[in-house]
Design a protein around this motif. Structure first.
Motif, PDB file in Angstrom:
ATOM      1  N   PHE A 784       0.810  -1.219   0.000  1.00 25.20           N
ATOM      2  CA  PHE A 784       0.000   0.000   0.000  1.00 25.20           C
ATOM      3  C   PHE A 784       0.846   1.272   0.000  1.00 25.20           C
ATOM      4  CE2 PHE A 784      -3.304  -2.752   2.250  1.00 25.20           C
ATOM      5  CZ  PHE A 784      -4.039  -2.950   1.092  1.00 25.20           C
ATOM      6  N   ASN A 785       2.167   1.131   0.017  1.00 28.69           N
ATOM      7  CA  ASN A 785       3.032   2.313  -0.015  1.00 28.69           C
ATOM      8  C   ASN A 785       2.734   3.142  -1.263  1.00 28.69           C
ATOM      9  OD1 ASN A 785       4.222   1.452   2.339  1.00 28.69           O
ATOM     10  ND2 ASN A 785       6.059   0.620   1.334  1.00 28.69           N
ATOM     11  N   PRO A 786       2.798   4.456  -1.157  1.00 31.16           N
ATOM     12  CA  PRO A 786       2.464   5.312  -2.308  1.00 31.16           C
ATOM     13  C   PRO A 786       3.284   5.029  -3.554  1.00 31.16           C
ATOM     14  CG  PRO A 786       2.645   6.608  -0.281  1.00 31.16           C
ATOM     15  CD  PRO A 786       3.135   5.233   0.044  1.00 31.16           C
ATOM     16  N   ASP A 787       4.540   4.610  -3.364  1.00 28.36           N
ATOM     17  CA  ASP A 787       5.400   4.407  -4.525  1.00 28.36           C
ATOM     18  C   ASP A 787       5.334   2.976  -5.064  1.00 28.36           C
ATOM     19  OD1 ASP A 787       6.547   3.344  -2.277  1.00 28.36           O
ATOM     20  OD2 ASP A 787       8.613   3.775  -2.886  1.00 28.36           O
ATOM     21  N   ALA A 788       4.475   2.130  -4.495  1.00 26.38           N
ATOM     22  CA  ALA A 788       4.366   0.736  -4.926  1.00 26.38           C
ATOM     23  C   ALA A 788       3.208   0.581  -5.915  1.00 26.38           C
ATOM     24  CB  ALA A 788       4.156  -0.180  -3.723  1.00 26.38           C
ATOM     25  N   SER A 789       3.482  -0.123  -6.990  1.00 24.55           N
ATOM     26  CA  SER A 789       2.426  -0.421  -7.964  1.00 24.55           C
ATOM     27  C   SER A 789       1.661  -1.656  -7.502  1.00 24.55           C
ATOM     28  CB  SER A 789       3.033  -0.675  -9.347  1.00 24.55           C
ATOM     29  OG  SER A 789       3.863  -1.808  -9.319  1.00 24.55           O
ATOM     30  N   ARG A 809      -4.786 -10.077  10.442  1.00 19.54           N
ATOM     31  CA  ARG A 809      -4.926  -8.789   9.764  1.00 19.54           C
ATOM     32  C   ARG A 809      -5.481  -8.947   8.343  1.00 19.54           C
ATOM     33  NH1 ARG A 809       0.363  -5.251  10.170  1.00 19.54           N
ATOM     34  NH2 ARG A 809      -1.167  -3.679   9.504  1.00 19.54           N
ATOM     35  N   ALA A 810      -5.960 -10.142   8.017  1.00 19.75           N
ATOM     36  CA  ALA A 810      -6.474 -10.387   6.666  1.00 19.75           C
ATOM     37  C   ALA A 810      -7.652  -9.474   6.357  1.00 19.75           C
ATOM     38  CB  ALA A 810      -6.872 -11.851   6.508  1.00 19.75           C
ATOM     39  N   ASP A 811      -8.573  -9.324   7.306  1.00 18.49           N
ATOM     40  CA  ASP A 811      -9.735  -8.478   7.052  1.00 18.49           C
ATOM     41  C   ASP A 811      -9.320  -7.014   6.922  1.00 18.49           C
ATOM     42  OD1 ASP A 811     -12.680  -8.490   6.779  1.00 18.49           O
ATOM     43  OD2 ASP A 811     -12.576  -7.135   8.509  1.00 18.49           O
ATOM     44  N   GLU A 812      -8.319  -6.606   7.693  1.00 17.77           N
ATOM     45  CA  GLU A 812      -7.800  -5.241   7.575  1.00 17.77           C
ATOM     46  C   GLU A 812      -7.218  -5.017   6.177  1.00 17.77           C
ATOM     47  OE1 GLU A 812      -4.173  -2.500   9.415  1.00 17.77           O
ATOM     48  OE2 GLU A 812      -4.713  -4.399  10.375  1.00 17.77           O
ATOM     49  N   PHE A 813      -6.510  -6.021   5.668  1.00 13.89           N
ATOM     50  CA  PHE A 813      -5.932  -5.906   4.323  1.00 13.89           C
ATOM     51  C   PHE A 813      -7.043  -5.843   3.275  1.00 13.89           C
ATOM     52  CE2 PHE A 813      -4.132  -7.544   0.376  1.00 13.89           C
ATOM     53  CZ  PHE A 813      -2.942  -6.843   0.285  1.00 13.89           C
ATOM     54  N   ARG A 814      -8.088  -6.633   3.481  1.00  9.70           N
ATOM     55  CA  ARG A 814      -9.222  -6.610   2.547  1.00  9.70           C
ATOM     56  C   ARG A 814      -9.863  -5.229   2.499  1.00  9.70           C
ATOM     57  NH1 ARG A 814     -14.217  -6.280   3.045  1.00  9.70           N
ATOM     58  NH2 ARG A 814     -14.151  -6.550   5.309  1.00  9.70           N
ATOM     59  N   GLN A 815     -10.040  -4.633   3.661  1.00 10.49           N
ATOM     60  CA  GLN A 815     -10.633  -3.299   3.716  1.00 10.49           C
ATOM     61  C   GLN A 815      -9.733  -2.267   3.037  1.00 10.49           C
ATOM     62  OE1 GLN A 815     -11.486  -2.517   7.837  1.00 10.49           O
ATOM     63  NE2 GLN A 815     -12.976  -4.187   7.993  1.00 10.49           N
ATOM     64  N   SER A 819     -10.725   0.053  -0.235  1.00 11.72           N
ATOM     65  CA  SER A 819     -10.582   1.509  -0.321  1.00 11.72           C
ATOM     66  C   SER A 819      -9.694   1.902  -1.492  1.00 11.72           C
ATOM     67  CB  SER A 819      -9.988   2.059   0.980  1.00 11.72           C
ATOM     68  OG  SER A 819     -10.798   1.726   2.080  1.00 11.72           O
ATOM     69  N   ARG A 820      -8.669   1.078  -1.750  1.00 11.37           N
ATOM     70  CA  ARG A 820      -7.704   1.388  -2.822  1.00 11.37           C
ATOM     71  C   ARG A 820      -8.377   1.290  -4.195  1.00 11.37           C
ATOM     72  NH1 ARG A 820      -1.992   0.871  -3.039  1.00 11.37           N
ATOM     73  NH2 ARG A 820      -1.295   1.442  -5.133  1.00 11.37           N
ATOM     74  N   PHE A 821      -9.188   0.263  -4.399  1.00  9.92           N
ATOM     75  CA  PHE A 821      -9.853   0.043  -5.686  1.00  9.92           C
ATOM     76  C   PHE A 821     -11.341   0.361  -5.523  1.00  9.92           C
ATOM     77  CE2 PHE A 821      -6.262  -2.938  -5.375  1.00  9.92           C
ATOM     78  CZ  PHE A 821      -5.508  -2.511  -6.457  1.00  9.92           C
ATOM     79  N   LYS A 828     -15.251  -6.767  -1.279  1.00  6.40           N
ATOM     80  CA  LYS A 828     -16.334  -6.572  -0.320  1.00  6.40           C
ATOM     81  C   LYS A 828     -16.393  -7.765   0.630  1.00  6.40           C
ATOM     82  CE  LYS A 828     -17.786  -2.778  -2.365  1.00  6.40           C
ATOM     83  NZ  LYS A 828     -17.590  -1.456  -1.726  1.00  6.40           N
ATOM     84  N   ASN A 829     -17.045  -7.573   1.778  1.00  9.96           N
ATOM     85  CA  ASN A 829     -17.166  -8.695   2.702  1.00  9.96           C
ATOM     86  C   ASN A 829     -18.195  -9.696   2.173  1.00  9.96           C
ATOM     87  OD1 ASN A 829     -19.806  -7.852   3.500  1.00  9.96           O
ATOM     88  ND2 ASN A 829     -18.904  -6.413   4.961  1.00  9.96           N
ATOM     89  N   ARG A 830     -18.309 -10.809   2.838  1.00  8.15           N
ATOM     90  CA  ARG A 830     -19.115 -11.914   2.318  1.00  8.15           C
ATOM     91  C   ARG A 830     -20.579 -11.527   2.135  1.00  8.15           C
ATOM     92  NH1 ARG A 830     -18.136 -17.665   4.959  1.00  8.15           N
ATOM     93  NH2 ARG A 830     -16.119 -17.117   4.066  1.00  8.15           N
ATOM     94  N   SER A 831     -21.163 -10.810   3.089  1.00  8.12           N
ATOM     95  CA  SER A 831     -22.575 -10.449   2.982  1.00  8.12           C
ATOM     96  C   SER A 831     -22.806  -9.458   1.843  1.00  8.12           C
ATOM     97  CB  SER A 831     -23.070  -9.853   4.306  1.00  8.12           C
ATOM     98  OG  SER A 831     -22.331  -8.686   4.640  1.00  8.12           O
TER      99      SER A 831
END
Length: 857
Positions: A784-789, A809-815, A819-821, A828-831
């Protein structure tokens, strides 16, 4: 084994046996069976009669009973060529070609000059690519039947396939010398003469080939006028004759949109279109413009000119070409020009041309005088495709929304909007867009197929089947079964991928296996042509087919299937418990129950159809030697998951990729994964070397290099000599011994700190080496670093890795990915995904429901 004398029958029974053979040849199977029984009443152990009865029963559909009788007959008389021949026929019907050839070879020991056995042996040798033996067999056939034309041509082709072109030429010339009474305009003889020209051309005898061609063209012995013109043009160019230019010009006038003809014309003038230099650029452009003036309706010379010009001249020609395409409303205009985008300057020029045109049309609200009123619409459509190809999907969607507002009834707009949403990571929105496109023309099979494809991408498999059912056979067990019978690779690969994305490994493997079956059938289908093509003398096409079959498994569908299926097999080997987990779809959940009920209904329907067919089929009809389709006793693929030899199955899948996908780095990565687990370390090293040659910095290669070093160092025993030293030296060249894996990983990460794929690969290596989970998580989050593609695929892979490691931290990464895309829905979450999935599946209700087309083919 009884003596050969026991084979001899009394006169009456011998006559009956000959009658059995004639009845079988004439397919009077019921009478043949009765006659065989008459013999067996008196001589129940007569091997040849037992074999013939078994063969007849096999043709009548009583396969198992027939095979048992054949085996019994074989045991009764192992020195009978008839018994061995029948046994070979049975094995050939089972596609066991190697064993069938062995049986025929045994039969020929006892009857060396049996024409039928020799002919079948030749076909099997061609199928198995045993060309040395094929030459010998064809020689024998020619010696036995020198008056048969196929005997001569068969030997010529055998020499050609074996690479002995000189002998092929000699035999062909002898055949033509003794040939008499050839009818005028005989197509079969014409094909042989064209093959003769092709053979001479392949041997480099261009002058002789041209002379031979001219003589037979003037006498009208060769009747294919287009082939004559093409051969003459090529041969004259090879010989650098003045007349070659006129020959190519005649071909262009006949087909002014053939790129190959223009390339041939330019090549004759010393210009290679694929390697234009400054010296040849102006001359090539001048020639193409002359053709554009002479044949104004031809698009090919105008398009080829865009490949070779640049600068201001390119802008001038591109403006005319693009404007004409937009004015005509050519939907494929962008696809036509996309190859030019490899040159950034040309890409920018095309963008400026279309943007300028769009601005003029938007301001005037009326098209220029003499132009079509739809120009503005097609300009917007082109620009949407342009920006989407540059990954500016937000701008592409804005243009598409503007286009739809302008003309809401054009299916292409909704279809392409679906593609853009797919690229944005929104498969559910993409499926809805294709539904909207579909209902605009319910009789369009392409739109319905595309809609089904996007539903599969969204994971709504049953709903996709509903769409496919609009145009498949109504009496089929299911739309999927019909498409599988029709060998639809698009459907099979897309459904397999859909099951894989849904986590249903069993059904994914089942569909990937169906793709493998299709390619096996492609390979088997060539068998009938070994005889047919020689009888019809279509030799050039036949040789093309042989060449195509040899590279059959280089097809993208097979490569894709082999890679994905092998990954599943490797996964099952690494963790056999997956076969019983919910992720594999192997539990007693609703999905499996639904699949089983569906399979039962399909089986019942098939059974009813078989009964119906049997009632209307003659009892003497030949049902063939091939085994009937086996009953599907694994509708969910759960038994397939529990296979005891997952690595062997994977190895069989990837074996053709060594030679047929040598330029595919993902294939080599998969080959490594399979080989290293089978402890085939030399194959693993070769795979790593091949991948390193293609892309030394590839993220997956980095991970495998670390994995291989780690595997070798942690193995209880080193590979035995001399393999051990070879493997050690090869690995040292890729990853020096004095460089630790940790240091190697740190260097790689430092070098590629801005590449999301490299960051993920580095994190996986750290985990392989036993790094703490918090350190690994920190590494993954650095994507998620600004300079990372970071693209959507890499983000999904990273999320899958964290989930596999049971990271907190998997759910944190998903969130974070969500936000990024912003336009993506896959994070999105399962529901939320369940709601989106439902909307995608039910969107046709808003559009008026799934309607049957008025005209279904």
């Amino acid at each position: 084994m009884p003596p050969a004398s026991n084979r001899a029958l009394p006169t009456k029974e011998a006559k009956l046996f000959r009658e059995v053979l004639n009845l079988y040849e004439n397919r009077q199977l019921k009478n043949g069976l009765k006659t065989a029984d008459q013999i067996l009443k008196k001589f129940p152990e007569h091997g040849e009669t037992l074999c013939m009865k078994g063969l007849i029963l096999t043709h009548m559909g009583r396969r198992e009973e027939g095979i048992e009788l054949v085996k019994k007959g074989m045991r009764s008389d192992l020195t009978s060529h008839i018994c061995w021949h029948v046994f070979g026929l049975i094995q050939k019907g089972e596609k066991n070609y190697e064993e069938a050839l062995k049986s025929y070879t045994q039969a020929l020991r006892f009857d060396k000059e049996n024409l039928n056995i020799l002919r079948d042996s030749a076909h099997l040798q061609t199928q198995l690519r045993l060309y040395d033996g094929l030459v010998d067999t064809r020689h024998t056939l020619l010696r036995l039947r020198p008056t048969l034309r196929q005997s001569w041509i068969g030997l010529v082709v055998a020499y050609h396939l074996n690479g002995n072109l000189d002998e092929a030429r000699k035999i062909l010339e002898q055949y033509e010398a003794v040939l008499k009474n050839v009818p005028d305009y005989d197509v079969e003889h014409s094909e042989v003469l064209l093959y003769h020209v092709h053979l001479l051309e392949e041997m480099g005898e261009a002058s002789e080939a041209l002379t031979f061609l001219d003589i037979n063209a003037k006498s009208r012995a060769i009747v294919d006028r287009v082939a004559i013109m093409e051969y003459r043009a090529r041969l004259m160019s090879t010989l650098k004759m003045v007349e070659a230019e006129g020959a190519w010009r005649n071909l262009i006038e006949q087909n002014p949109d053939s790129y190959a003809y223009y390339k041939g014309y330019l090549s004759n003038n010393g210009i290679d279109l694929d390697a234009i230099s400054e010296d040849t650029r102006d001359k090539a452009l001048q020639i193409l413009q002359q053709f554009s003036v002479a044949i104004p309706q031809a698009a090919a010379p105008k398009r080829l000119a865009l490949n070779i010009v640049d600068g201001g001249r390119f802008k001038e020609l591109a403006t005319a070409y693009v404007t004409a395409g937009i004015e005509k409303g050519v939907p494929s205009l962008f696809a036509d020009l996309k190859a030019l985008y490899r040159d950034p300057a040309k890409r920018q020029t095309i963008q400026d041309i279309v943007e300028s045109l769009c601005e003029k049309l938007a301001v005037t609200a009326e098209p220029p005088k003499g132009c079509e009123p739809t120009m503005y619409l097609w300009t917007l459509y082109f620009l949407a495709q342009h920006y989407s190809s540059l990954s500016d999907n937000v701008r592409a969607l804005e243009l598409l929304d503007l286009s739809i507002t302008h003309t809401p009834t054009l299916p292409e707009l909704y279809a392409f909007k679906g593609r853009v949403l797919k690229r944005c990571g929104d498969p559910f929105g993409a499926a809805q867009c294709l539904d909207e496109a579909r209902v605009l023309d319910l009789q369009d099979r392409f739109l319905n197929t595309k809609c089904a494809k996007y539903r599969l991408r969204a994971g709504v498999i049953d709903e996709a089947s509903d769409i496919l059912g609009l145009f498949t056979k109504k009496d089929a067990a299911s739309p999927g079964a019909d498409l599988e019978d029709m060998q639809s690779l698009l459907y099979l690969t897309e459904e397999a991928d859909a099951h894989l994305r849904n986590g249903n490994l069993g059904m994914a493997l089942k569909k990937y296996s169906a793709v493998q079956k299709v390619f096996n059938e492609f390979e088997d289908d060539q068998f009938d042509f070994h005889g047919y093509s020689l009888r019809r003398f279509t030799i050039n096409i036949y040789l093309d087919m042989i060449s195509w079959e040899d590279r059959l498994r280089s097809h993208p569908a097979y490569v894709h299937t082999a890679i994905n299926a092998s990954k599943i097999w490797v996964q099952l080997h690494d963790d056999p418990s997956i076969a019983k987990s919910k992720l594999a779809g192997g539990g007693p959940g609703d999905a499996e129950k639904k699949a089983k009920n569906k399979a039962k209904k399909a089986a019942k329907k098939v059974k009813e159809e078989v009964k119906k067919t049997a009632a209307t089929t003659s009892t003497n009809e030949d049902k063939g030697l091939e085994p009937q389709p086996a009953k599907d006793d694994d509708p969910t693929g759960s038994k397939l998951l529990q296979a005891s030899d997952p690595l062997e199955r994977a190895a069989k899948l990837v074996a053709p990729l060594h030679t047929l996908a040598a330029d595919n780095i993902n294939a080599w990565i998969t080959i490594y994964d399979v080989s290293v687990r089978r402890k085939k370390y030399l194959q693993a090293v070769k795979a790593l070397n091949s991948a390193h040659t293609l892309d030394a910095e590839h993220a997956e290669l980095h991970l495998r290099l670390a994995h291989f070093r780690h595997t070798l160092s942690s193995a209880p025993q080193t590979p035995p000599e001399p393999m051990g030293s070879v493997v050690k030296d090869a690995v040292a060249k890729l990853l020096p011994e004095n460089l630790s894996i940790e240091h190697f990983n740190a260097q790689y990460l430092q070098k590629h700190s801005g590449d999301g794929r490299a960051i993920l690969a580095s994190a996986k290596v750290s985990r392989l080496l036993g790094a703490p989970m918090d350190q690994v998580e920190s590494s993954v989050f650095s994507v998620f670093n600004p300079d990372a593609s970071l693209d959507i695929k890499t983000a999904l892979d990273a999320l899958g890795f964290l989930q596999e490691q049971q990271s907190s931290r998997a759910d944190e990464f998903r969130q974070g990915c969500d936000s990024r895309f912003e336009r993506s829905t896959v994070f999105k979450n399962r529901s939320e995904r369940a709601t989106l999935r439902w909307n995608a599946a039910e969107s046709e209700a808003v559009n008026g429901g799934v309607e049957k087309p008025e005209v279904a083919g």
